[in-house]
Design an enzyme around this catalytic site. Sequence first.
Site, PDB file in Angstrom:
ATOM      1  N   TYR A 154       0.833  -1.209   0.000  1.00  9.48           N
ATOM      2  CA  TYR A 154       0.000   0.000   0.000  1.00  9.48           C
ATOM      3  C   TYR A 154       0.871   1.264   0.000  1.00  9.48           C
ATOM      4  O   TYR A 154       0.658   2.176  -0.810  1.00  9.48           O
ATOM      5  CB  TYR A 154      -0.912  -0.031   1.240  1.00  9.48           C
ATOM      6  CG  TYR A 154      -1.886   1.120   1.342  1.00  9.48           C
ATOM      7  CD1 TYR A 154      -2.965   1.229   0.462  1.00  9.48           C
ATOM      8  CD2 TYR A 154      -1.731   2.110   2.319  1.00  9.48           C
ATOM      9  CE1 TYR A 154      -3.870   2.291   0.570  1.00  9.48           C
ATOM     10  CE2 TYR A 154      -2.630   3.161   2.428  1.00  9.48           C
ATOM     11  CZ  TYR A 154      -3.700   3.243   1.547  1.00  9.48           C
ATOM     12  OH  TYR A 154      -4.585   4.297   1.658  1.00  9.48           O
ATOM     13  N   THR A 191     -14.425   4.657   6.960  1.00  5.59           N
ATOM     14  CA  THR A 191     -14.964   3.939   5.797  1.00  5.59           C
ATOM     15  C   THR A 191     -14.746   2.433   5.995  1.00  5.59           C
ATOM     16  O   THR A 191     -14.092   2.010   6.955  1.00  5.59           O
ATOM     17  CB  THR A 191     -14.226   4.351   4.509  1.00  5.59           C
ATOM     18  OG1 THR A 191     -12.866   3.912   4.628  1.00  5.59           O
ATOM     19  CG2 THR A 191     -14.265   5.846   4.260  1.00  5.59           C
TER      20      THR A 191
HETATM   21  P1  NAP Z   1     -13.596   2.040   0.688  1.00  2.00           P
HETATM   22  O1  NAP Z   1     -14.673   2.552   1.554  1.00  2.00           O
HETATM   23  O2  NAP Z   1     -13.097   0.654   0.892  1.00  2.00           O
HETATM   24  O3  NAP Z   1     -14.063   2.248  -0.838  1.00  2.00           O
HETATM   25  C1  NAP Z   1     -13.237   1.811  -1.885  1.00  2.00           C
HETATM   26  C2  NAP Z   1     -13.844   2.197  -3.225  1.00  2.00           C
HETATM   27  O4  NAP Z   1     -12.951   1.693  -4.239  1.00  2.00           O
HETATM   28  C3  NAP Z   1     -15.215   1.578  -3.438  1.00  2.00           C
HETATM   29  O5  NAP Z   1     -16.079   2.475  -4.076  1.00  2.00           O
HETATM   30  C4  NAP Z   1     -14.903   0.389  -4.337  1.00  2.00           C
HETATM   31  O6  NAP Z   1     -15.984   0.127  -5.238  1.00  2.00           O
HETATM   32  C5  NAP Z   1     -13.694   0.880  -5.140  1.00  2.00           C
HETATM   33  N1  NAP Z   1     -12.925  -0.281  -5.582  1.00  2.00           N
HETATM   34  C6  NAP Z   1     -12.247  -1.176  -4.835  1.00  2.00           C
HETATM   35  N2  NAP Z   1     -11.786  -2.184  -5.599  1.00  2.00           N
HETATM   36  C7  NAP Z   1     -12.195  -1.909  -6.870  1.00  2.00           C
HETATM   37  C8  NAP Z   1     -12.051  -2.572  -8.115  1.00  2.00           C
HETATM   38  N3  NAP Z   1     -11.418  -3.746  -8.210  1.00  2.00           N
HETATM   39  N4  NAP Z   1     -12.600  -2.023  -9.216  1.00  2.00           N
HETATM   40  C9  NAP Z   1     -13.285  -0.848  -9.134  1.00  2.00           C
HETATM   41  N5  NAP Z   1     -13.453  -0.161  -7.985  1.00  2.00           N
HETATM   42  C10 NAP Z   1     -12.916  -0.700  -6.864  1.00  2.00           C
HETATM   43  O7  NAP Z   1     -12.287   2.954   0.778  1.00  2.00           O
HETATM   44  P2  NAP Z   1     -12.078   4.498   1.164  1.00  2.00           P
HETATM   45  O8  NAP Z   1     -11.600   4.537   2.561  1.00  2.00           O
HETATM   46  O9  NAP Z   1     -13.250   5.308   0.743  1.00  2.00           O
HETATM   47  O10 NAP Z   1     -10.797   4.815   0.257  1.00  2.00           O
HETATM   48  C11 NAP Z   1     -10.837   5.651  -0.877  1.00  2.00           C
HETATM   49  C12 NAP Z   1      -9.428   6.137  -1.182  1.00  2.00           C
HETATM   50  O11 NAP Z   1      -8.907   6.859  -0.061  1.00  2.00           O
HETATM   51  C13 NAP Z   1      -8.423   5.001  -1.443  1.00  2.00           C
HETATM   52  O12 NAP Z   1      -7.573   5.355  -2.496  1.00  2.00           O
HETATM   53  C14 NAP Z   1      -7.641   4.922  -0.136  1.00  2.00           C
HETATM   54  O13 NAP Z   1      -6.352   4.396  -0.316  1.00  2.00           O
HETATM   55  C15 NAP Z   1      -7.622   6.369   0.285  1.00  2.00           C
HETATM   56  N6  NAP Z   1      -7.396   6.591   1.721  1.00  2.00           N
HETATM   57  C16 NAP Z   1      -8.307   6.192   2.646  1.00  2.00           C
HETATM   58  C17 NAP Z   1      -8.060   6.429   3.992  1.00  2.00           C
HETATM   59  C18 NAP Z   1      -9.026   6.011   5.066  1.00  2.00           C
HETATM   60  O14 NAP Z   1      -8.720   6.201   6.258  1.00  2.00           O
HETATM   61  N7  NAP Z   1     -10.200   5.484   4.739  1.00  2.00           N
HETATM   62  C19 NAP Z   1      -6.877   7.067   4.391  1.00  2.00           C
HETATM   63  C20 NAP Z   1      -5.960   7.466   3.412  1.00  2.00           C
HETATM   64  C21 NAP Z   1      -6.242   7.236   2.069  1.00  2.00           C
HETATM   65  P3  NAP Z   1     -16.594  -1.335  -5.543  1.00  2.00           P
HETATM   66  O15 NAP Z   1     -16.340  -2.195  -4.351  1.00  2.00           O
HETATM   67  O16 NAP Z   1     -18.032  -1.059  -5.807  1.00  2.00           O
HETATM   68  O17 NAP Z   1     -15.870  -1.786  -6.768  1.00  2.00           O
END
Ligand code: NAP
Length: 254
Positions: A154, A191
């Site tokens: 990651y 999330t």
């Molecule tokens: P999340 O709730 O797990 O959502 C992930 C999203 O990515 C979902 O809409 C999912 O859609 C999509 N996704 C995953 N695998 C996929 C695939 N194979 N094809 C197409 N879409 C896919 O995650 P989140 O926390 O919102 O994270 C969003 C971004 O923020 C990521 O890049 C993550 O690294 C970054 N981030 C998050 C945090 C945190 O604390 N949450 C911190 C730093 C950075 P489907 O399942 O419908 O495909």
Amino acid sequence: MKYAIITGDSRGIGEAIAGQFIKKGIHVIGVSRNSNSELEQSAKSQGVSYTHVRCDLSNESELMDGIEQVMNLATKNEADKIYLVNNAGVIEPINPVGSLEASAVTRHLQINVNAPILLVDRLLKEANQNDITAVIVNITSGAAEKTVHGWSVYSSGKAAINRFTETASYEQEKAGNKHTIIAFSPGVVDTDMQGEIRSSREEDFADVENFKKLKEEGGLRSPETVAQVLLKLLDSPETIQSGQVYKLYDLVED
Ligand code: NAP
């Protein structure tokens, strides 16, 4: 006409960002495996379009088809500005190096690195050929800049995204093209991804207890807050600097 392409719009941060663009009256194209009926409803009531392109970004041929569909949709009605938010991402594999599975590593890098790179590449090509302004946000993480036990894949992927953002921005500036390309680190957000992190075994992720504590103590931000901070940043063209890695922590007061 303005369009916003948001990957990973089905839930979490991507859903909140798509919701904010719809509120601003911008047509949204979402890309994920699952659709989102709430975004569809909210677009209807705002009088803008919301189109969902179903695509598994981990699959190379689906990715290439998805990019084709998205670009056709975004450029067909005389677009003058296209936003692209590369948000979709996964955290797994969470394992120390020495116990990684090849298929999990390949899948991760396809979603978190290859997909955003190829989407940006295609958008810049279209934008430069058709006199469209591109505003690109690559969602990154603080993990890009620090060592976290169990997160080697990651962290490496997010570090690659930061470097890619800086390079793409530098090249466009050198060519005299006025696009904005930034990375945005959202902090710790409530999330499904955080749920996955908390369910890790301590031998795979040494810091798991601290992440559980953070949740118990209410230390996670909501996806809506993150989306509002990002949209406010995008609404400040006089302060935004292409090529920068922005951190939510630097943009909020508490
Ligand atoms: P999340 O709730 O797990 O959502 C992930 C999203 O990515 C979902 O809409 C999912 O859609 C999509 N996704 C995953 N695998 C996929 C695939 N194979 N094809 C197409 N879409 C896919 O995650 P989140 O926390 O919102 O994270 C969003 C971004 O923020 C990521 O890049 C993550 O690294 C970054 N981030 C998050 C945090 C945190 O604390 N949450 C911190 C730093 C950075 P489907 O399942 O419908 O495909």
